[in-house]
Design an enzyme around this catalytic site. Structure first.
Site, PDB file in Angstrom:
ATOM      1  N   LYS A 143      26.086  64.527   2.626  1.00  0.00           N
ATOM      2  CA  LYS A 143      26.588  63.163   2.437  1.00  0.00           C
ATOM      3  C   LYS A 143      26.973  62.901   0.972  1.00  0.00           C
ATOM      4  O   LYS A 143      27.935  62.164   0.708  1.00  0.00           O
ATOM      5  CB  LYS A 143      25.553  62.144   2.928  1.00  0.00           C
ATOM      6  CG  LYS A 143      25.276  62.212   4.436  1.00  0.00           C
ATOM      7  CD  LYS A 143      26.491  61.850   5.280  1.00  0.00           C
ATOM      8  CE  LYS A 143      26.169  61.771   6.762  1.00  0.00           C
ATOM      9  NZ  LYS A 143      27.348  61.458   7.582  1.00  0.00           N
ATOM     10  N   TYR A 145      21.134  67.150   5.048  1.00  0.00           N
ATOM     11  CA  TYR A 145      21.855  65.909   5.359  1.00  0.00           C
ATOM     12  C   TYR A 145      22.285  65.221   4.064  1.00  0.00           C
ATOM     13  O   TYR A 145      23.446  64.826   3.900  1.00  0.00           O
ATOM     14  CB  TYR A 145      20.931  65.013   6.185  1.00  0.00           C
ATOM     15  CG  TYR A 145      21.545  63.726   6.674  1.00  0.00           C
ATOM     16  CD1 TYR A 145      22.350  63.697   7.808  1.00  0.00           C
ATOM     17  CD2 TYR A 145      21.302  62.514   6.019  1.00  0.00           C
ATOM     18  CE1 TYR A 145      22.900  62.506   8.280  1.00  0.00           C
ATOM     19  CE2 TYR A 145      21.843  61.333   6.479  1.00  0.00           C
ATOM     20  CZ  TYR A 145      22.640  61.325   7.607  1.00  0.00           C
ATOM     21  OH  TYR A 145      23.175  60.145   8.065  1.00  0.00           O
TER      22      TYR A 145
HETATM   23  P1  NAP Z   1      24.566  59.387  16.667  1.00  0.00           P
HETATM   24  O1  NAP Z   1      23.999  58.256  17.438  1.00  0.00           O
HETATM   25  O2  NAP Z   1      23.811  60.673  16.630  1.00  0.00           O
HETATM   26  O3  NAP Z   1      26.058  59.678  17.214  1.00  0.00           O
HETATM   27  C1  NAP Z   1      26.829  60.711  16.674  1.00  0.00           C
HETATM   28  C2  NAP Z   1      27.743  61.277  17.741  1.00  0.00           C
HETATM   29  O4  NAP Z   1      28.462  62.411  17.187  1.00  0.00           O
HETATM   30  C3  NAP Z   1      26.959  61.836  18.953  1.00  0.00           C
HETATM   31  O5  NAP Z   1      27.602  61.512  20.158  1.00  0.00           O
HETATM   32  C4  NAP Z   1      26.974  63.325  18.674  1.00  0.00           C
HETATM   33  O6  NAP Z   1      26.740  64.134  19.799  1.00  0.00           O
HETATM   34  C5  NAP Z   1      28.380  63.503  18.125  1.00  0.00           C
HETATM   35  N1  NAP Z   1      28.570  64.816  17.492  1.00  0.00           N
HETATM   36  C6  NAP Z   1      27.619  65.621  16.942  1.00  0.00           C
HETATM   37  N2  NAP Z   1      28.163  66.770  16.544  1.00  0.00           N
HETATM   38  C7  NAP Z   1      29.489  66.718  16.838  1.00  0.00           C
HETATM   39  C8  NAP Z   1      30.573  67.616  16.678  1.00  0.00           C
HETATM   40  N3  NAP Z   1      30.398  68.815  16.121  1.00  0.00           N
HETATM   41  N4  NAP Z   1      31.788  67.238  17.104  1.00  0.00           N
HETATM   42  C9  NAP Z   1      31.984  66.020  17.683  1.00  0.00           C
HETATM   43  N5  NAP Z   1      30.993  65.118  17.861  1.00  0.00           N
HETATM   44  C10 NAP Z   1      29.756  65.468  17.454  1.00  0.00           C
HETATM   45  O7  NAP Z   1      24.828  58.973  15.156  1.00  0.00           O
HETATM   46  P2  NAP Z   1      25.052  57.520  14.493  1.00  0.00           P
HETATM   47  O8  NAP Z   1      23.735  56.993  14.076  1.00  0.00           O
HETATM   48  O9  NAP Z   1      25.957  56.698  15.325  1.00  0.00           O
HETATM   49  O10 NAP Z   1      25.781  57.969  13.145  1.00  0.00           O
HETATM   50  C11 NAP Z   1      27.199  58.055  13.009  1.00  0.00           C
HETATM   51  C12 NAP Z   1      27.506  58.493  11.576  1.00  0.00           C
HETATM   52  O11 NAP Z   1      26.898  57.556  10.668  1.00  0.00           O
HETATM   53  C13 NAP Z   1      26.936  59.864  11.235  1.00  0.00           C
HETATM   54  O12 NAP Z   1      27.839  60.566  10.405  1.00  0.00           O
HETATM   55  C14 NAP Z   1      25.662  59.527  10.472  1.00  0.00           C
HETATM   56  O13 NAP Z   1      25.291  60.544   9.572  1.00  0.00           O
HETATM   57  C15 NAP Z   1      26.050  58.263   9.772  1.00  0.00           C
HETATM   58  N6  NAP Z   1      24.892  57.420   9.415  1.00  0.00           N
HETATM   59  C16 NAP Z   1      24.064  56.904  10.368  1.00  0.00           C
HETATM   60  C17 NAP Z   1      22.964  56.138   9.980  1.00  0.00           C
HETATM   61  C18 NAP Z   1      22.003  55.509  10.956  1.00  0.00           C
HETATM   62  O14 NAP Z   1      20.999  54.925  10.514  1.00  0.00           O
HETATM   63  N7  NAP Z   1      22.225  55.566  12.247  1.00  0.00           N
HETATM   64  C19 NAP Z   1      22.712  55.918   8.620  1.00  0.00           C
HETATM   65  C20 NAP Z   1      23.573  56.479   7.681  1.00  0.00           C
HETATM   66  C21 NAP Z   1      24.662  57.220   8.088  1.00  0.00           C
HETATM   67  P3  NAP Z   1      25.205  64.665  20.057  1.00  0.00           P
HETATM   68  O15 NAP Z   1      24.373  63.445  20.280  1.00  0.00           O
HETATM   69  O16 NAP Z   1      25.341  65.530  21.273  1.00  0.00           O
HETATM   70  O17 NAP Z   1      24.824  65.443  18.827  1.00  0.00           O
END
Ligand code: NAP
Length: 267
Positions: A165, A161
């Site tokens: 990133k 990860y």
């Molecule tokens: P999340 O709740 O896991 O939502 C991500 C969405 O993307 C889910 O619906 C997931 O589906 C979908 N996805 C996964 N693989 C995919 C693919 N190949 N094609 C299309 N869609 C796909 O994540 P989030 O926390 O909202 O995070 C969103 C972004 O912010 C990510 O890039 C994450 O790395 C970044 N981020 C998040 C945090 C945090 O604390 N939450 C912190 C830093 C960065 P599935 O659930 O079925 O996999």
């Protein structure tokens, strides 16, 4: 009676928008006046269709586009579908991503490749096809990608990860240099710990893998790191930044990956 109106801001595409940060960004850009295309995997169609309904209720148009963002042919088709529906593409938010909480010793090469494909190759493809669609119509658009605090400082148990990133920041800088002459800005957002299903996953894996750990420990640990005392971040904290980066007010910002982390890490 239809609540749809003609957007004055153009069209935005947000990937991984069935839940979490992507959903919040989609709804925020709809409130800002964009017509919004939302993407996710077809396995998440129930949630994504609900997000589209919420967008329409704001009074703009919505489109659901199902694609695996790591697959080139699917991304090309997805961008084509958005341009066909809305006539143009002004903003692409490459938000979809996955997390793999494992030690390097336990991580398989296949798992490494999967994380790099879904987190990093997806951003390359979004920039490539999103940028191409903007240039074809002479649009001074916005390419925006999800980075992370893990893209600024290495994190144990998150090697794949973290590597993906970090690379997104380099890719964003390169893309800014290439697309700048077209008036297209390219920026990233680097969330700290934000309350989404991804945090639930991280917290569960922390509890399972840290000796003596239990569910809830990581969330409490992260809350204590914030300088602001109000707990972990909310999805609206990220959506607000993306709204700004997608606006004309941010026209002189490019190549940046901006922290939203409650002060847990300084550049
Ligand atoms: P999340 O709740 O896991 O939502 C991500 C969405 O993307 C889910 O619906 C997931 O589906 C979908 N996805 C996964 N693989 C995919 C693919 N190949 N094609 C299309 N869609 C796909 O994540 P989030 O926390 O909202 O995070 C969103 C972004 O912010 C990510 O890039 C994450 O790395 C970044 N981020 C998040 C945090 C945090 O604390 N939450 C912190 C830093 C960065 P599935 O659930 O079925 O996999």
């Amino acid at each position: 009676m239809s609540t749809q109106t003609t957007s004055t801001k153009g069209a935005a595409l947000i990937t991984g928008a069935a839940q979490g940060i992507g959903k919040a960004i989609a709804l925020r850009l709809a409130a800002d006046g964009f017509n919004v295309a939302v993407n996710d995997l077809s396995s998440n169609s129930e949630n994504l269709e609900k997000v589209a309904e919420e967008i329409r209720a704001v009074g703009v148009k919505a489109l659901t586009v199902y694609a695996d963002v790591s697959v080139e042919a699917e991304v090309e088709k997805m961008v084509g579908a958005v341009v066909e529906e809305f006539g143009a593409l002004n903003v692409v938010v490459a938000n979809a991503g996955i997390m793999m909480w494992k030690s390097i010793d336990d991580l398989t090469a296949e798992e490494w490749d999967r994380v790099m494909s879904i987190n990093l190759r997806s951003v390359f493809l979004a920039y490539k096809y999103g940028g191409r669609a903007m240039i074809a119509k002479g649009i001074k658009g916005k390419l925006i990608a999800a980075c992370s605090v893990a893209g600024k400082i290495g994190k144990g148990m998150l090697a794949s990860y973290t590597a993906s990133k970090f690379a997104i920041r380099g890719l964003t800088q390169s893309a800014a240099q290439e697309y700048g002459r077209h008036g297209i800005t390219v920026n990233g957002y680097a969330p700290g710990v934000i309350e989404t299903p991804m945090l639930t996953y991280m917290d569960a894996r922390f509890g399972e893998t840290v000796p003596g750990g239990k569910t809830g420990d990581f969330i409490k640990f992260a809350e204590a790191q914030s300088l602001l005392g109000g707990g972990n971040g909310e999805v609206a904290d990220i959506a607000g930044l993306v709204s700004y980066l997608a606006s004309t007010e941010a026209k002189f910002i490019t190549g940046q990956t901006i922290n939203v982390n409650g002060g847990t890490f300084f550049d």
